[in-house]
Enzyme design. Structure first.
Site, PDB file in Angstrom:
ATOM      1  N   SER A   1       0.802  -1.291   0.074  1.00 60.01           N
ATOM      2  CA  SER A   1      -0.462   0.365  -0.623  1.00 60.01           C
ATOM      3  C   SER A   1       1.028   2.010  -0.416  1.00 60.01           C
ATOM      4  O   SER A   1       2.212   1.533   0.557  1.00 60.01           O
ATOM      5  CB  SER A   1      -0.660   0.387   1.400  1.00 60.01           C
ATOM      6  OG  SER A   1       0.054  -0.242   2.149  1.00 60.01           O
ATOM      7  N   LYS A   2       0.387   2.434  -0.461  1.00 58.32           N
ATOM      8  CA  LYS A   2       0.994   3.484  -0.382  1.00 58.32           C
ATOM      9  C   LYS A   2       1.100   4.122   0.344  1.00 58.32           C
ATOM     10  O   LYS A   2       2.118   4.532   0.769  1.00 58.32           O
ATOM     11  CB  LYS A   2      -0.435   4.485  -1.083  1.00 58.32           C
ATOM     12  CG  LYS A   2       0.138   5.121  -2.470  1.00 58.32           C
ATOM     13  CD  LYS A   2      -1.138   6.105  -2.903  1.00 58.32           C
ATOM     14  CE  LYS A   2      -1.629   5.926  -3.879  1.00 58.32           C
ATOM     15  NZ  LYS A   2      -3.121   6.762  -3.994  1.00 58.32           N
ATOM     16  N   ARG A   3       0.524   3.659   2.144  1.00 53.94           N
ATOM     17  CA  ARG A   3       0.728   4.453   2.966  1.00 53.94           C
ATOM     18  C   ARG A   3       2.231   3.409   3.672  1.00 53.94           C
ATOM     19  O   ARG A   3       2.580   4.307   3.745  1.00 53.94           O
ATOM     20  CB  ARG A   3      -0.313   3.949   4.359  1.00 53.94           C
ATOM     21  CG  ARG A   3      -1.203   5.090   3.961  1.00 53.94           C
ATOM     22  CD  ARG A   3      -2.217   4.859   5.573  1.00 53.94           C
ATOM     23  NE  ARG A   3      -2.931   3.709   4.864  1.00 53.94           N
ATOM     24  CZ  ARG A   3      -2.875   2.604   5.757  1.00 53.94           C
ATOM     25  NH1 ARG A   3      -2.508   2.279   6.596  1.00 53.94           N
ATOM     26  NH2 ARG A   3      -3.724   1.045   5.440  1.00 53.94           N
TER      27      ARG A   3
ATOM     28  N   ASN B   1       4.365   2.057   1.283  1.00 49.84           N
ATOM     29  CA  ASN B   1       5.313   2.030   0.347  1.00 49.84           C
ATOM     30  C   ASN B   1       5.140   2.636  -0.504  1.00 49.84           C
ATOM     31  O   ASN B   1       4.216   2.909  -0.718  1.00 49.84           O
ATOM     32  CB  ASN B   1       5.915   0.506   0.045  1.00 49.84           C
ATOM     33  CG  ASN B   1       6.363  -0.458   0.719  1.00 49.84           C
ATOM     34  OD1 ASN B   1       8.189  -0.187   0.636  1.00 49.84           O
ATOM     35  ND2 ASN B   1       6.004  -1.305   1.489  1.00 49.84           N
TER      36      ASN B   1
END
Ligand code: GLU
Length: 485
Positions: free
Chosen positions: A250-252, A254
């Site tokens: 996930s963006k949060r 990585n």
């Protein structure tokens, strides 16, 4: 073999999309197949032209966009779903005419109420097939009269849907797990399952290789293939990419967009090499692969079933190896290609410094190059006394004074021009000679000389430093260290 990459332009080019595209590319290349690149842009709310451009440019830049599709054309186009509405409408009509699908007039509210009731009765929430028994001709008339209705596929109540997944083996799902699912909001607004099957059929796709998150879609799509009487392609579902806490990447946790990595100094070769290993390996655990080697060695039967953890440290290690490889192969090409990451000093000198193997392992990213090479260009930074007298070497002030004085003498006795590699060995031998001359340990001599020259904890070796700083500057730095005692 015909394979496909069908990303939806709902975000910037994602690492997971690249991994899937790469595996498709490798299988296609290995088997002399064709890779088709199309765009699934039916989700008008979430999709954007900017994302589409980013995805196309990215895959083209990485060299894995394939030989046919939205970026180069081909005879199976159009390759954008938004340009295929009529094709889908005809297919939907075909399913309705053959009574494989039907119009459903149930209102949202009715469906919601039924759902609630099913939930309260602790029953699975499925469409109750109210509209399945409507007379098809009457339904068509209602549509012609302007009534709105979604289109549902008729799903047999008792059917086992199975396929031999090329990664996960035999998979079976019973049709009672499914309901008459919606395949279009109306004739001109088809949904994913219908469009993807239509495209795979029209483009004669033989192998569908995609993420494991699509496993639950596969039975529905197989039913659509069957409803048309079309050939069903082979399926392979790739393991999910995970954050290191085993949650889905996930963006949060990585960076997930490819440009973030490339702009941060990851080489395309390294990114692809790393992604290839995210869910696959060779028997001998080889770690560095050129594209040709990947094509030669990749096979779906060595793709893992379990999730693949995204390990940034591994990416950086692989990248470091690739940087080394590129510099060794052709430092000129490397310098030109990554010009933006290079220090703005004399290009010839920079190239020579790059080739200097002293930097081995310290260029993990292209963005490390400037700060590492700046040791030769920047003025000597201030450094604390504890650095030059590093505790573990037990260096006394008296010892330090002798070492620095001896080093100064060695340098004064040798003549070299800044950058003159031919004097490296002489300088090296001269400075190492101090160890024996003073009866000290390596660290007690070589460590302080290196710190005096660089002012840093990490730097190239003392002789390389001296070569690129030049005679005058090197001696000045030794003096400076002596003055501080
Ligand atoms: N458009 C889908 C996605 O981006 C791909 C669907 C498929 O591979 O069938 O996830």
């Amino acid at each position: 073999m015909r394979l496909r990459i069908p990303p939806s332009p709902t975000g910037l080019l994602h690492i997971g999309t690249v991994r899937t595209a790469l595996y498709n590319y490798l299988v296609a290349k290995k088997n002399n197949g064709t890779l088709v690149f199309r765009i699934e842009d039916t989700d008008k709310e979430r999709g954007s032209a900017e994302f589409e451009k980013d995805i196309i440019d990215g895959l083209v830049k990485l060299g894995i966009a394939g030989d046919e599709g939205v970026h180069v054309g081909g005879k199976y186009g159009p390759y954008r779903q938004s340009e295929r509405t009529e094709i889908y409408a005809n297919y939907l009509k075909e399913l309705i005419d053959t009574e494989k699908a039907y119009f459903c007039f149930c209102s949202k509210e009715t469906l919601e109420q039924k759902r609630e009731a099913q939930m309260q009765a602790k029953k699975p929430t499925r469409y109750d097939q109210t509209c399945r028994s409507l007379n098809a001709d009457e339904s068509k008339k209602r549509i012609e009269n302007g009534e709105s209705a979604v289109i549902r596929l008729k799903v047999n109540d008792d059917e086992t849907i199975e396929w031999n997944d090329l990664v996960r083996g035999n998979i079976q799902i019973h049709s009672k797990e499914l309901d008459d699912f919606v395949i279009a909001r109306n004739l001109s607004d088809p949904l994913y399952h219908l469009t993807v099957v239509a495209d795979d059929h029209d483009m004669e796709i033989t192998h569908v290789i995609r993420g494991e998150d699509h496993i639950s879609n596969t039975p529905k799509q197989i039913l659509i293939f069957k409803a048309f009487g079309w050939n069903i392609p082979e399926f392979a579902h790739l393991p999910l990419i995970l954050n290191d806490d085993k949650t889905k990447l996930s963006k949060r946790k990585n960076k997930v967009s490819v440009d973030d990595y490339l702009n941060d100094g990851i080489l395309p070769e390294a990114l692809l090499n790393f992604l290839a290993l995210l869910g696959w390996n060779t028997a001998d655990n080889q770690e560095i692969f050129s594209m040709d080697e990947l094509i030669e060695k990749f096979s779906l039967d060595r793709v893992h079933k379990g999730g693949a953890v995204f390990d940034l440290k591994r990416l950086e290690w692989i990248n470091g190896e690739w940087i080394k490889r590129k510099i060794t192969e052709n430092v000129y090409a490397f310098y030109e290609t990554y010009h933006a990451f290079m220090p703005k000093n004399d290009p010839a000198l920079v190239k020579q410094m790059l080739k200097d193997s002293d930097f081995e392992g310290r260029f993990k990213k292209l963005t490390d190059i400037q700060p590492e090479l700046s040791v030769f260009f920047d003025p000597l930074p201030e450094y604390p006394k504890e650095l030059i007298m590093r505790e573990k070497f037990n260096i006394t002030t008296e010892m330090l004074s002798k070492v620095l004085t001896a080093a100064k003498k060695v340098m004064e006795s040798i003549d070299w021009q800044m950058g003159d590699r031919s004097k490296h060995q002489t300088l090296f031998d001269g400075l190492v000679g101090i160890v024996e001359q003073l009866g000290l340990k390596n660290g007690q001599v070589l460590w302080p000389i290196r710190v005096a020259l660089s002012g840093r904890e990490n730097s190239p070796n003392f002789a390389t430093l001296a070569i690129y700083l030049g005679k005058e500057e090197s001696i000045k730095r030794l003096k400076n260290a002596l003055d501080q005692l």
